[in-house]
Motif scaffolding. Sequence first.
Motif, PDB file in Angstrom:
ATOM      1  N   VAL A 123       0.678  -1.339   0.030  1.00 12.27           N
ATOM      2  CA  VAL A 123      -0.011   0.073   0.015  1.00 12.27           C
ATOM      3  C   VAL A 123       0.914   1.251   0.093  1.00 12.27           C
ATOM      4  CG1 VAL A 123      -1.870  -1.217   1.022  1.00 12.27           C
ATOM      5  CG2 VAL A 123      -0.076   0.113   2.494  1.00 12.27           C
ATOM      6  N   ILE A 124       0.263   2.361  -0.289  1.00 13.32           N
ATOM      7  CA  ILE A 124       1.104   3.661  -0.427  1.00 13.32           C
ATOM      8  C   ILE A 124       0.452   4.651   0.607  1.00 13.32           C
ATOM      9  CG2 ILE A 124       1.615   5.688  -1.816  1.00 13.32           C
ATOM     10  CD1 ILE A 124       1.437   3.799  -4.187  1.00 13.32           C
ATOM     11  N   SER A 125       1.062   5.213   1.363  1.00  8.41           N
ATOM     12  CA  SER A 125       0.629   6.185   2.435  1.00  8.41           C
ATOM     13  C   SER A 125      -0.048   7.271   1.709  1.00  8.41           C
ATOM     14  CB  SER A 125       1.948   6.747   2.946  1.00  8.41           C
ATOM     15  OG  SER A 125       1.507   7.709   3.877  1.00  8.41           O
ATOM     16  N   LYS A 126      -1.020   7.699   2.181  1.00  2.72           N
ATOM     17  CA  LYS A 126      -1.928   8.731   2.026  1.00  2.72           C
ATOM     18  C   LYS A 126      -1.215  10.053   1.994  1.00  2.72           C
ATOM     19  CE  LYS A 126      -6.234  10.417   1.011  1.00  2.72           C
ATOM     20  NZ  LYS A 126      -7.300   9.759  -0.010  1.00  2.72           N
ATOM     21  N   ASN A 127      -0.317  10.266   2.893  1.00  3.78           N
ATOM     22  CA  ASN A 127       0.471  11.584   2.947  1.00  3.78           C
ATOM     23  C   ASN A 127       1.856  11.561   2.285  1.00  3.78           C
ATOM     24  OD1 ASN A 127      -1.734  12.558   4.387  1.00  3.78           O
ATOM     25  ND2 ASN A 127      -0.937  11.985   6.408  1.00  3.78           N
ATOM     26  N   SER A 128       2.066  10.412   1.513  1.00  5.01           N
ATOM     27  CA  SER A 128       3.456  10.302   0.815  1.00  5.01           C
ATOM     28  C   SER A 128       3.583  11.495  -0.107  1.00  5.01           C
ATOM     29  CB  SER A 128       3.876   9.170   0.296  1.00  5.01           C
ATOM     30  OG  SER A 128       4.943   9.118  -0.328  1.00  5.01           O
ATOM     31  N   THR A 129       4.860  12.253  -0.014  1.00  2.00           N
ATOM     32  CA  THR A 129       5.247  13.071  -1.304  1.00  2.00           C
ATOM     33  C   THR A 129       5.716  12.320  -2.449  1.00  2.00           C
ATOM     34  OG1 THR A 129       7.293  13.600  -0.118  1.00  2.00           O
ATOM     35  CG2 THR A 129       5.285  14.871   0.530  1.00  2.00           C
ATOM     36  N   LYS A 130       5.982  11.068  -2.404  1.00  2.00           N
ATOM     37  CA  LYS A 130       6.703  10.126  -3.253  1.00  2.00           C
ATOM     38  C   LYS A 130       5.787   9.202  -3.753  1.00  2.00           C
ATOM     39  CE  LYS A 130      10.963  11.397  -0.932  1.00  2.00           C
ATOM     40  NZ  LYS A 130      12.142  11.040  -0.043  1.00  2.00           N
ATOM     41  N   GLN A 131       4.488   9.450  -3.949  1.00  2.00           N
ATOM     42  CA  GLN A 131       3.570   8.334  -4.547  1.00  2.00           C
ATOM     43  C   GLN A 131       3.848   7.954  -5.929  1.00  2.00           C
ATOM     44  OE1 GLN A 131      -0.438   9.749  -3.934  1.00  2.00           O
ATOM     45  NE2 GLN A 131      -0.297   9.788  -1.677  1.00  2.00           N
ATOM     46  N   ASN A 132       4.533   8.810  -6.860  1.00  5.23           N
ATOM     47  CA  ASN A 132       4.613   8.236  -7.856  1.00  5.23           C
ATOM     48  C   ASN A 132       5.769   7.043  -8.206  1.00  5.23           C
ATOM     49  OD1 ASN A 132       2.638   9.771  -9.136  1.00  5.23           O
ATOM     50  ND2 ASN A 132       4.180  11.395  -9.444  1.00  5.23           N
ATOM     51  N   GLU A 133       7.176   7.341  -7.005  1.00  2.00           N
ATOM     52  CA  GLU A 133       8.247   6.679  -7.177  1.00  2.00           C
ATOM     53  C   GLU A 133       7.627   5.336  -6.198  1.00  2.00           C
ATOM     54  OE1 GLU A 133       7.912   9.737  -6.297  1.00  2.00           O
ATOM     55  OE2 GLU A 133       9.743  10.844  -6.810  1.00  2.00           O
ATOM     56  N   ALA A 134       6.791   5.569  -5.296  1.00  2.00           N
ATOM     57  CA  ALA A 134       6.373   4.157  -4.589  1.00  2.00           C
ATOM     58  C   ALA A 134       5.589   3.417  -5.434  1.00  2.00           C
ATOM     59  CB  ALA A 134       5.540   4.782  -3.302  1.00  2.00           C
ATOM     60  N   TRP A 135       4.811   3.893  -6.361  1.00  2.00           N
ATOM     61  CA  TRP A 135       3.992   3.074  -7.422  1.00  2.00           C
ATOM     62  C   TRP A 135       4.831   2.510  -8.152  1.00  2.00           C
ATOM     63  CZ3 TRP A 135      -0.442   0.751  -7.658  1.00  2.00           C
ATOM     64  CH2 TRP A 135      -0.728   0.376  -8.874  1.00  2.00           C
ATOM     65  N   LYS A 136       5.927   2.988  -8.690  1.00  2.00           N
ATOM     66  CA  LYS A 136       7.075   2.286  -9.674  1.00  2.00           C
ATOM     67  C   LYS A 136       7.768   1.072  -8.904  1.00  2.00           C
ATOM     68  CE  LYS A 136       8.595   6.178 -12.746  1.00  2.00           C
ATOM     69  NZ  LYS A 136       9.879   6.787 -12.991  1.00  2.00           N
ATOM     70  N   PHE A 137       7.767   1.216  -7.595  1.00  2.43           N
ATOM     71  CA  PHE A 137       8.268   0.174  -6.898  1.00  2.43           C
ATOM     72  C   PHE A 137       7.339  -0.917  -6.765  1.00  2.43           C
ATOM     73  CE2 PHE A 137       9.823  -1.541  -2.532  1.00  2.43           C
ATOM     74  CZ  PHE A 137      10.885  -2.449  -3.007  1.00  2.43           C
ATOM     75  N   ILE A 138       6.166  -0.638  -6.501  1.00  5.57           N
ATOM     76  CA  ILE A 138       5.010  -1.633  -6.362  1.00  5.57           C
ATOM     77  C   ILE A 138       4.959  -2.324  -7.842  1.00  5.57           C
ATOM     78  CG2 ILE A 138       2.630  -2.072  -6.125  1.00  5.57           C
ATOM     79  CD1 ILE A 138       2.399  -0.037  -4.016  1.00  5.57           C
ATOM     80  N   GLU A 139       4.937  -1.549  -8.761  1.00  7.51           N
ATOM     81  CA  GLU A 139       4.976  -2.229 -10.271  1.00  7.51           C
ATOM     82  C   GLU A 139       5.981  -3.117 -10.334  1.00  7.51           C
ATOM     83  OE1 GLU A 139       2.731   0.428 -13.208  1.00  7.51           O
ATOM     84  OE2 GLU A 139       4.541   1.153 -12.740  1.00  7.51           O
ATOM     85  N   TYR A 140       7.030  -2.925 -10.138  1.00  9.37           N
ATOM     86  CA  TYR A 140       8.253  -3.616 -10.074  1.00  9.37           C
ATOM     87  C   TYR A 140       8.362  -4.863  -9.387  1.00  9.37           C
ATOM     88  CZ  TYR A 140      13.138  -5.238  -9.228  1.00  9.37           C
ATOM     89  OH  TYR A 140      14.320  -5.959  -9.167  1.00  9.37           O
ATOM     90  N   LEU A 141       7.830  -4.941  -8.166  1.00 12.22           N
ATOM     91  CA  LEU A 141       7.688  -5.983  -7.224  1.00 12.22           C
ATOM     92  C   LEU A 141       6.477  -6.980  -7.546  1.00 12.22           C
ATOM     93  CD1 LEU A 141       8.302  -4.737  -3.529  1.00 12.22           C
ATOM     94  CD2 LEU A 141       9.866  -5.947  -5.048  1.00 12.22           C
ATOM     95  N   SER A 142       5.564  -6.371  -8.466  1.00 15.75           N
ATOM     96  CA  SER A 142       4.357  -7.121  -9.209  1.00 15.75           C
ATOM     97  C   SER A 142       4.743  -7.723 -10.311  1.00 15.75           C
ATOM     98  CB  SER A 142       3.256  -6.286  -9.142  1.00 15.75           C
ATOM     99  OG  SER A 142       2.969  -5.558  -8.111  1.00 15.75           O
TER     100      SER A 142
END
Length: 423
Positions: A305-324
């Motif tokens: 999951v991605i934190s609602k208040n994260s300022t780096k949601q785009n980077e976090a999503w890239k990481f989730i896509e990679y692990l998927s």
Amino acid sequence: MSVNSYKIILALLLFFAGCSADHDNTSVIRFWSMGAEAEYVTKLIPMFEKENPGILVEVQQIPWTAAQEKLITAYASNNLPDVFQLGNTWVPQFKMLNAIEVLDERIISSNEISDTNYFNGIWHTNVIDNSVYGIPWYIDTRVLYYRKDVLQRNGYEHPPKSWDELLDLSQKVKSAQKDTDKYSIYLPTNEWAPFIIFGMQNGAQLLKKNNCYGNFHSDKFKSAFEYLINFHKEKLAPIGISQVNNVYQAFVDEYFSMYISGPWNIREFKKWMGGDLKDAWGTAPLPGPDSTYPGLSLAGGSSLVISKNSTKQNEAWKFIEYLSRPEIQLEFYKLINDLPAVKSAWEDSTLANDRYMRAFHTQFSNVIATPKIAEWEQIAFSKVQQYAEYAARGVMSVDETLIKLDEDVDRILEKRRKLIGVE
């Protein structure tokens, strides 16, 4: 100052200025993961960072026993990591807190992640109010571990496929045993899952009125619960953990011949069931209440999951896509034995040719989530187990047990009723 000295100083200044610029352009995302997963996922991160030179991943390992409390504390202090691991049953709690980001739009535009890539029941553990809040990372469910040789001695060339067959087989195994202190199946009351699984197999709605009241005394749950309690009454199953000190040794000794459990036990059973017993056991999907096979089981595992208040949601999503990615999921399985959430990873020979994994692959096509409320774990661990113990030991009748269970559940859900305005 000589010309050469000047050139050296200028080169050094340019070098350090470049390093500073590189550092300024680097985005560090914080990832919290639990237990061994945190240790092994670090082996997958260098490739991600190589593909994404502007992103670094900082992993923090959290013990499972302290994870929920630590995450809640981080939420309260507005210090949640950018991306983190949640057990599937924890997702509703963090959604209720408005702590995690809705992922619907990101999924629509993703080339890596789609609901069709996942087992339907697993995917829907992360869907709340028609929105997706997490992406399955690794998965688990429960199947039947059984002794092939014991079943064959009692006229069964295949594992039981219905409740009638499970009861009939258990009675035959018990009758054939010379040692009256041995049993047929292990249904420990300190494990809530079988009681919930069989109730849901029977079509029971565990909670009612928008998940605000207990519904365990309903006819469908009652008949399933009574069915399992009868295994204890007929001495087909030992009661609780006190009678089984070592599950694996008990399986070797034929103290019981069947056990409902998850993929985490495969490695141990392989270790204990060696030598002449190597081919004497197997795994199978769960039996169902009627001719429908396999019966339902639970959709388990962990999500990202991605934190609602994260300022780096785009980077976090890239990481989730990679692990998927299927190949990354498969590599993670090889490192730690966590089962891939992505269906295509199961086509690899590592899993496809593993005879013990086939039952899990089949079962994943028929799994269901438990109620998606923050209070569910408290209900399951503290109340379902408690009252299953009472019923199995004959301290209460089945009717009395389930009435009391509903009363306790109603008290647990009191705040929920007030929060959403349900009388």
